[in-house]
Each structure stands twice: as structure tokens, then as C-alpha cells.
Scaffold this active site. Structure first.
Site, PDB file in Angstrom:
ATOM      1  N   ARG A 187      -2.315   8.063   3.485  1.00 45.85           N
ATOM      2  CA  ARG A 187      -2.469   8.519   4.441  1.00 45.85           C
ATOM      3  C   ARG A 187      -0.644   9.611   5.578  1.00 45.85           C
ATOM      4  NH1 ARG A 187      -6.862   5.136   6.277  1.00 45.85           N
ATOM      5  NH2 ARG A 187      -5.330   3.200   4.851  1.00 45.85           N
ATOM      6  N   ALA A 243      50.876  25.095  29.947  1.00 47.51           N
ATOM      7  CA  ALA A 243      49.622  25.765  29.866  1.00 47.51           C
ATOM      8  C   ALA A 243      49.763  26.787  27.880  1.00 47.51           C
ATOM      9  CB  ALA A 243      48.860  26.403  31.060  1.00 47.51           C
ATOM     10  N   ARG A 284      55.343  28.958  24.168  1.00 46.63           N
ATOM     11  CA  ARG A 284      54.710  29.858  24.217  1.00 46.63           C
ATOM     12  C   ARG A 284      55.327  31.255  24.350  1.00 46.63           C
ATOM     13  NH1 ARG A 284      52.654  28.397  30.404  1.00 46.63           N
ATOM     14  NH2 ARG A 284      53.660  29.591  31.246  1.00 46.63           N
ATOM     15  N   GLU A 305     -16.488  -3.343   5.120  1.00 48.40           N
ATOM     16  CA  GLU A 305     -15.691  -3.270   5.397  1.00 48.40           C
ATOM     17  C   GLU A 305     -16.300  -1.654   5.405  1.00 48.40           C
ATOM     18  OE1 GLU A 305     -11.925  -2.562   5.000  1.00 48.40           O
ATOM     19  OE2 GLU A 305     -12.477  -4.948   5.097  1.00 48.40           O
ATOM     20  N   GLY A 339       1.050  -1.443   0.325  1.00 45.93           N
ATOM     21  CA  GLY A 339      -0.030   0.001  -0.217  1.00 45.93           C
ATOM     22  C   GLY A 339       1.093   1.384   0.294  1.00 45.93           C
TER      23      GLY A 339
END
Ligand code: UD1
Ligand code: CA
Length: 453
Positions: free
Chosen positions: A15, A420, A437, A152, A11
Site C-alpha cells: 500500500r 579587484a 589585469r 479481522e 510485510g
């Protein structure tokens, strides 16, 4: 005599208002029709016949060789759908025919129908339900105890519409009688379709007995035609899944608000809070706690592990580990035991070994972290240079300070220490300190001079 099963799934499912075939809509972790396929298999022991339609290709991709296929090119009704599977109607035994849109149907119910049909040599045995709102369903018209016909909804008289016993769309037919009846089907009805339900009147008219067995749990008969029914059926399936898990020792705090797919495994004494979503091929060990708002898909979580408000996809987490809150484990992440992956940490395609901790605000992509290493807050595995991805390897007992960038490909050997704020572009040897750094410079009185004081 072996009983075969035909599942009607051609099917269009208009819907549902969807571009996806109805039978492929996901419901509690499986395709809608897969629930029926699995129940059928449990009864017959063989792959059932799936009648497929327009979207045959997509359905075949999803079901592979778990079923046999019959193609109904044009959807001319449920009777016509069975005609499309005629090559499978062989022998003089019985065949089960069931709609593919009723995911709550239980194997035991199918068994009951089939057993009764065979034992009592019925023309057919079908499943019925008494419902408070029979709107839309075919009505069972009885006479002399047996079933005379099914009308049906759209063809029913006012009097027939009063009947509350409805057709569930589950049948066990005598194969020879069904074949005969299918030949006689006409489509002179309200919907212009060849109704399978008309076979009932034909077989009864030939003098064979047809019985309807009332379904003990009418919920099993829910046919999913739209998304409202899909949600209602999903709720029932989740209840079944959750109840089964609770009976096995899982603590589900609020089963109505816990979303666990069929097939998910959870160990004893694990606690599942509301709002948890467990999908696909997922397993959780014993004594773990899944706090609210976590989604875990296709993953393994160990025992004694806590997950809070996190998303875990295609990954593995060991025992006694804590994940989150707000962690994101993307595919192919492996986190060991005794680990911590804390808040706002994203992990992708990475291995975090036992005892390692990534507690806050980090990105760990394409790499590995050795045992007991500690990754500070805000560390980024810089895995992408705009063209290709590279790996970062951090050894064991390494300390990576906050806000460091590890530019892949790079290796930090065991016991090393990254200061860090470092941006690490070269490998760091074992037990070394890396500071990458610029040196801090303080200029005395600068700020005061700027203010013109
Ligand atoms: C059907 C029954 C009705 C019953 C109800 C229960 C008929 C005529 N009616 O109605 O008596 O009360 O189920 O839910 O059978 N299908 C095909 N090919 C087609 C048409 C349908 O394969 O040409 C499949 C659908 O994919 C679906 C199943 O058959 O899985 C039932 O079809 P559907 O249109 O949903 O029938 P209902 O109107 O619900
Ligand atoms: Ca239906």
C-alpha cells in the site's frame, strides 16, 4: 525472567506503492521500524528480533547488528511471521510481539503490557485502542471482562464491525502457550493468511486469561500502511520531538511547521523559525537563530550564530557567525567564529578561519581563508582545470578585491592585497600588492566618432 521482543517487519507494504521496503521509509529522521526497535530495546535491554522478508538484504544493510534477524521467505501472515522467528521462542516466560509499522508506540506502553502479563500470569496481554474510525483494524471481542478473540475487519460480521475497540498489534504472550497456539493456526479466513490474532482465541479457549489494556493515547496505535498514514504519524513524531526541545528551552516559533529529526540537539534560547529543516546528526548551540527556510544536515552550528535561508551539509560553523541569506555550505566546510558567509556564497571542502568574511556572491571551493581576511564580492576560487581539483590558500589579514579569480593551486600569503578584477595565477608574497589585469586605456572621442558626429 528476561522478556524478548519480536518485531514483525516482513510485510511487503504494497500500500506504500514504493520500491523501498515499508519498514525503511524515513519518518522524522529514522527508518519506520527503527522507532519500534528503539522502543523495544529500551524495554528489554537487548537487540530485538526483526522478522524480515523479501527485501531482507536492504533491511539488514540499514539495521546492521542493532537487531537479530529472522527471515520469513513468504509472507503468509502475521502468525506465520512469528513462526519464522520460532528459534527465538525459548523458555517459559513471556515474549513481546509488535508490528514494525507502528512508529508511535512508546517504550512505557510496551513495559506496561509486559508487566501486567507477568504479574497476573496471563496467557497474553495485548494493547487495544478505542478509535472513532475502526476501519481496517482487527476488533477486540470481549467476554467476561477478558478477551475472547480478535476478529479481522475482513472476517467480521456486521455486528462485530460495530465494535470500536481495536487491536493495536502489540502483544505480550506466554511463550509456551504462543508456541502451542502457532501450531494450531489455520488460514481459512478472508485473506487466506495465518493470523497471529487467532492465537488469542486459541489461548483463551484453553482457559487462560487474556487481557487487553486500553492505550491512553490512541495515536500510539497508528499502523502505517500507506503514505497518508506515514505523513500523519510523522506529524505526531515531530510534535513529540519539538515539544521535548521546547521543554529544554528551545524557542520554536511554529512547531507545526518545523521539521526536526530525532536525535538533533539544540541548545537553550536558540530560536527556530518556521520552515527550518534539521536532519541527521546535527547539533546547534545556545542562543543561535535559525531563520525561515534553512536546511541543515549532519552539521554542527555553534552558539550565537544566525543562519538565514541557507543550506548546510556535513559542515561545521562556529560561534557568533552569520550565514546567508542564501548561502550554500557543501560537505566538509568549516567556518570559524565571528565570520560572515553572506548571500549567494557557495563553500565546499574549505576552511574559513575566525573573523574572516566572504560577504557576497563568491565560490570558495577546496581551500582555506586565514583569520580576519576579507574576500570581496564575486571572488572565485578556481579549483578545477577540467581534470583535477587544486587548493587555494589565503593567509590571514588578506584583502581580496572584488571579482578576483584565484587560480588554484595558488597561495596568497598573510597581509597581502589583491586588486579587484585580478586573475591570480602565481603565489603572492606576504604584504605584497597583486594587480593581475590589463592596464586601462581611455581613447578620447572614440565614441563620438563612431556615431559619425
Ligand atoms: C494487523 C492485525 C490487526 C490490527 C492491525 C493494527 C493481524 C492478522 N491483524 O493488521 O488485528 O488491528 O495490525 O495495525 O495480525 N507482517 C509480516 N509478515 C506477514 C504479514 C505481516 O512480517 O506475512 C508484518 C508487517 O510487515 C507489519 C505487521 O506484520 O509490520 C502487520 O501486518 P499488516 O499487514 O500491516 O497487518 P494489518 O492488516 O494492519
Ligand atoms: Ca498494519
Amino acid at each position: 525472567m528476561k522478556t524478548d521482543c519480536i518485531i514483525l517487519a516482513a510485510g511487503q507494504g504494497t500500500r506504500m506503492k514504493s520500491s523501498r521496503p515499508k519498514v525503511l521509509h524515513n519518518i522524522a529522521g529514522k527508518a519506520l521500524a527503527a522507532w519500534v526497535v528503539d522502543a523495544a530495546k529500551e524495554v528489554t535491554g537487548t537487540p530485538p528480533v526483526l522478522v524480515v522478508g523479501n527485501d531482507a538484504q536492504k533491511v539488514k544493510e540499514a539495521f546492521g547488528d542493532s537487531v537479530r534477524y529472522a527471515v520469513q521467505a513468504e509472507q503468509l501472515g502475521t502468525g506465520h511471521a512469528v513462526v519464522s522467528a520460532e528459534e527465538y521462542l525459548t523458555g517459559d516466560g513471556y515474549v513481546i510481539v509488535v508490528a514494525g509499522d507502528m512508529p508511535l508506540i512508546r517504550a512505557e506502553t510496551l513495559k506496561k503490557i509486559a508487566a501486567k502479563a507477568a504479574a497476573e500470569k496471563l496467557g497474553a496481554c495485548l494493547l487495544s485502542a478505542v478509535v472513532s474510525d475502526p476501519f481496517g483494524y482487527g476488533r477486540i471481542v470481549r467476554s467476561g471482562g477478558g478477551v475472547a478473540c480478535i476478529v479481522e475487519h475482513k472476517d467480521a460480521t456486521d455486528e462485530e464491525l460495530e465494535i470500536c475497540e481495536v487491536n493495536a498489534s502489540v502483544y505480550c504472550f506466554s511463550v509456551p502457550l504462543l508456541k502451542e497456539a502457532l501450531k494450531k493456526l489455520k488460514n481459512d479466513n478472508a485473506q487466506g493468511e495465518y493470523y497471529l490474532t487467532d492465537c488469542v482465541a486459541y489461548i483463551a479457549g484453553c482457559g487462560h486469561r487474556i487481557e487487553a489494556v486500553l492505550c491512553e493515547d490512541p495515536a500510539e496505535c497508528i499502523g502505517v500502511n500507506d503514505r497518508v498514514q506515514l505523513a500523519a504519524a510523522a506529524k505526531q513524531l515531530r510534535q513529540r520531538i519539538n515539544s521535548a526541545l521546547m521543554r529544554e528551552g528551545v524557542a520554536i516559533i511554529d512547531p507545526d511547521n518545523t521539521y526536526i529529526d530525532a536525535g538533533v540537539k539544540i541548545g537553550m534560547d536558540t530560536v527556530v523559525y518556521p520552515g527550518v529543516v534539521l536532519e541527521g546528526d546535527t547539533s546547534i548551540g545556545d542562543n543561535s537563530v535559525l531563520y525561515p527556510g534553512s536546511r541543515i544536515k549532519d552539521s554542527r552550528i555553534g552558539s550565537g550564530t544566525a543562519v538565514q535561508n541557507s543550506v548546510i551539509l556535513e559542515s561545521t560553523v562556529g560561534d557568533s557567525t552569520t550565514i546567508g541569506p542564501y548561502a550554500y555550505l557543501r560537505p566538509n566546510s568549516v567556518v570559524g567564529s565571528g565570520c560572515r558567509v553572506g548571500d549567494f556564497v557557495e563553500v565546499k571542502n574549505a576552511l574559513i578561519k575566525d573573523g574572516a568574511k566572504v560577504s557576497h556572491l563568491s565560490y570558495i571551493g577546496d581551500g582555506e581563508i586565514g583569520e580576519r581576511s576579507n574576500i570581496g564580492c564575486g571572488v572565485v576560487f578556481v579549483n578545477y582545470d577540467g581534470q583535477k581539483k587544486s587548493r587555494t590558500v589565503v593567509g590571514k589579514n588578506v584583502f581580496v578585491g572584488c571579482n578576483a579569480n584565484l587560480i588554484a593551486p595558488v597561495t596568497i600569503d598573510d597581509g597581502a592585497y589583491i586588486a579587484a578584477g585580478s586573475t591570480v595565477t602565481h603565489d603572492v608574497e606576504r604584504d605584497a600588492l597583486c594587480i593581475a589585469r590589463s592596464r586601462q586605456k581611455n581613447i578620447e572621442g572614440w565614441a563620438k566618432r563612431r556615431r559619425g558626429e
